[in-house]
Design an enzyme around this catalytic site. Structure first.
Site, PDB file in Angstrom:
ATOM      1  CG  ASP A   1      45.119  83.679  37.350  1.00 53.95           C
ATOM      2  OD1 ASP A   1      45.807  82.774  37.857  1.00 53.95           O
ATOM      3  OD2 ASP A   1      44.127  84.163  37.930  1.00 53.95           O
ATOM      4  CB  SER A   2      42.871  79.729  37.081  1.00 57.30           C
ATOM      5  OG  SER A   2      42.847  80.513  38.256  1.00 57.30           O
TER       6      SER A   2
ATOM      7  CB  CYS B   1      48.344  81.131  37.328  1.00 56.64           C
ATOM      8  SG  CYS B   1      47.483  79.771  38.143  1.00 56.64           S
ATOM      9  CG  ASN B   2      51.885  81.558  42.685  1.00 53.97           C
ATOM     10  OD1 ASN B   2      53.079  81.656  42.918  1.00 53.97           O
ATOM     11  ND2 ASN B   2      51.075  82.601  42.696  1.00 53.97           N
TER      12      ASN B   2
ATOM     13  CD  GLU C   1      37.982  83.772  39.383  1.00 56.74           C
ATOM     14  OE1 GLU C   1      37.134  83.849  38.489  1.00 56.74           O
ATOM     15  OE2 GLU C   1      39.111  84.296  39.292  1.00 56.74           O
TER      16      GLU C   1
ATOM     17  CB  CYS D   1      47.316  82.202  45.400  1.00 55.68           C
ATOM     18  SG  CYS D   1      45.846  82.181  44.336  1.00 55.68           S
ATOM     19  CB  THR D   2      48.179  85.849  40.942  1.00 54.06           C
ATOM     20  OG1 THR D   2      47.367  84.876  40.266  1.00 54.06           O
ATOM     21  CG2 THR D   2      49.643  85.543  40.688  1.00 54.06           C
ATOM     22  CG  HIS D   3      42.631  84.381  42.385  1.00 57.28           C
ATOM     23  ND1 HIS D   3      43.347  83.653  41.461  1.00 57.28           N
ATOM     24  CD2 HIS D   3      41.382  84.516  41.870  1.00 57.28           C
ATOM     25  CE1 HIS D   3      42.549  83.359  40.432  1.00 57.28           C
ATOM     26  NE2 HIS D   3      41.357  83.874  40.651  1.00 57.28           N
TER      27      HIS D   3
HETATM   28  N1  DGL Z   1      45.815  82.665  40.745  1.00 55.51           N
HETATM   29  C1  DGL Z   1      46.074  81.251  40.810  1.00 55.51           C
HETATM   30  C2  DGL Z   1      47.397  81.018  41.523  1.00 55.51           C
HETATM   31  O1  DGL Z   1      48.200  81.921  41.614  1.00 55.51           O
HETATM   32  C3  DGL Z   1      44.885  80.573  41.415  1.00 55.51           C
HETATM   33  C4  DGL Z   1      44.725  79.190  40.931  1.00 55.51           C
HETATM   34  C5  DGL Z   1      43.333  78.627  41.094  1.00 55.51           C
HETATM   35  O2  DGL Z   1      42.546  78.829  40.170  1.00 55.51           O
HETATM   36  O3  DGL Z   1      43.084  77.943  42.077  1.00 55.51           O
HETATM   37  O4  DGL Z   1      47.676  79.947  41.967  1.00 55.51           O
END
Ligand code: DGL
Length: 274
Positions: free
Chosen positions: A9-10, A72-73, A157, A192-194
């Site tokens: 993921d990011s 990560c989407n 974050e 979004c996984t966050h």
């Molecule tokens: N967790 C990422 C997602 O699912 C976040 C991407 C981001 O860094 O903006 O999209």
């Protein structure tokens, strides 16, 4: 050499997916990579997200992962198909890279009665139109209402999501804006996984008759089914029940933040991508 499942993921968000996969398959080895130094991916253009994701997948393959999940989407929307079609055959055709969008769109129609689904994601995911395209195939009768929440990934974050005075107004604003798109939304997908890290606040702000769906469970279920269908891949995954957390950012900060979510102490390792 270990052959862990790679999860990318990011930043911290992919942990919400990894936690569910790990709960179902604690015997496997896992290698998590968060590109925290370059997060967020949401506002970045297609080429940049593709390059960064390819670097991450290359690195995870080099560490021995036979299978990488883009948890990560944004990366799934902007990089997955190109990596699968263009890069994988040349890198190692026996390895696999899977994303989170397809498994989600295959089931999200089962959650809605009104057939109106609200989708919250990053700007990159929303602008890509991936959810609307995939949902039109899986559930053509479902209406999609999308909204980007650019403040939410930085909120997670930075750790500010734990400060309700800062977090609540930002969370509330997006929920109100989404629900203004249609009175018929009965299901909200956190695409979004966050975002599942914000779940307790999101849930507290919404009426109980609105479903809030996060992807961890869905992706984990889909991975279990994938491994049953592909025993050759399942046999390649090593099983020492180890968890390794890597970040391109500050390992101490990452370990601290990840530990809060994971519920156990997390010691992260700093790595560089190229
Ligand atoms: N967790 C990422 C997602 O699912 C976040 C991407 C981001 O860094 O903006 O999209």
């Amino acid at each position: 050499m270990k052959q862990p499942i790679g999860i990318f993921d990011s930043g911290l968000g992919g942990l919400t997916v990894m936690k569910e996969i790990h709960a179902r398959h604690p015997e496997y080895d896992y290698l998590y990579l968060g590109d925290s130094a370059r997060s967020p991916y949401g506002p970045k253009d297609f080429e940049t997200v593709y390059q960064y994701t390819l670097e991450a997948v290359t690195w995870l393959f080099e560490q021995g992962c036979p299978l990488v999940i883009l948890a990560c989407n944004t990366a799934s929307a902007k990089a997955l198909r190109t990596i699968q079609q263009r890069n994988l055959p040349a890198m190692d055709p026996t390895k696999r890279v899977l994303g989170v969008i397809r498994p989600t769109t295959e089931v999200i129609g089962d959650y809605t009665t009104t057939r109106h689904v609200g989708i919250l994601g990053t700007k990159g995911t929303v602008d890509s139109g991936s959810y609307a395209i995939e949902l039109a195939k899986a559930f053509p009768d479902v209406h999609v209402h999308q909204l980007a929440c650019p403040a939410w990934v930085p909120l997670v974050e930075s750790g500010d999501y734990l400060d309700l005075e800062k977090a609540d107004p930002l969370i509330r604003e997006c929920l109100i804006n989404l629900l203004e798109l249609s009175d018929d939304i009965d299901t909200i997908l956190l695409a979004c996984t966050h975002y599942p890290l914000l779940m307790p606040r999101i849930r507290a702000m919404l009426p109980p008759d609105i479903n809030v769906v996060s992807q961890g469970d869905i992706v984990a279920e889909s991975l279990s089914a994938y491994l049953l269908r592909h025993p050759d891949m399942e046999e390649r995954i090593s099983r020492d029940a180890s968890l390794t957390f890597c970040t391109t950012g500050d390992p101490e900060a990452f370990g601290h933040a990840a530990g809060i979510f994971w519920g156990n102490e997390v010691k992260a390792v700093g790595v560089a991508l190229k």
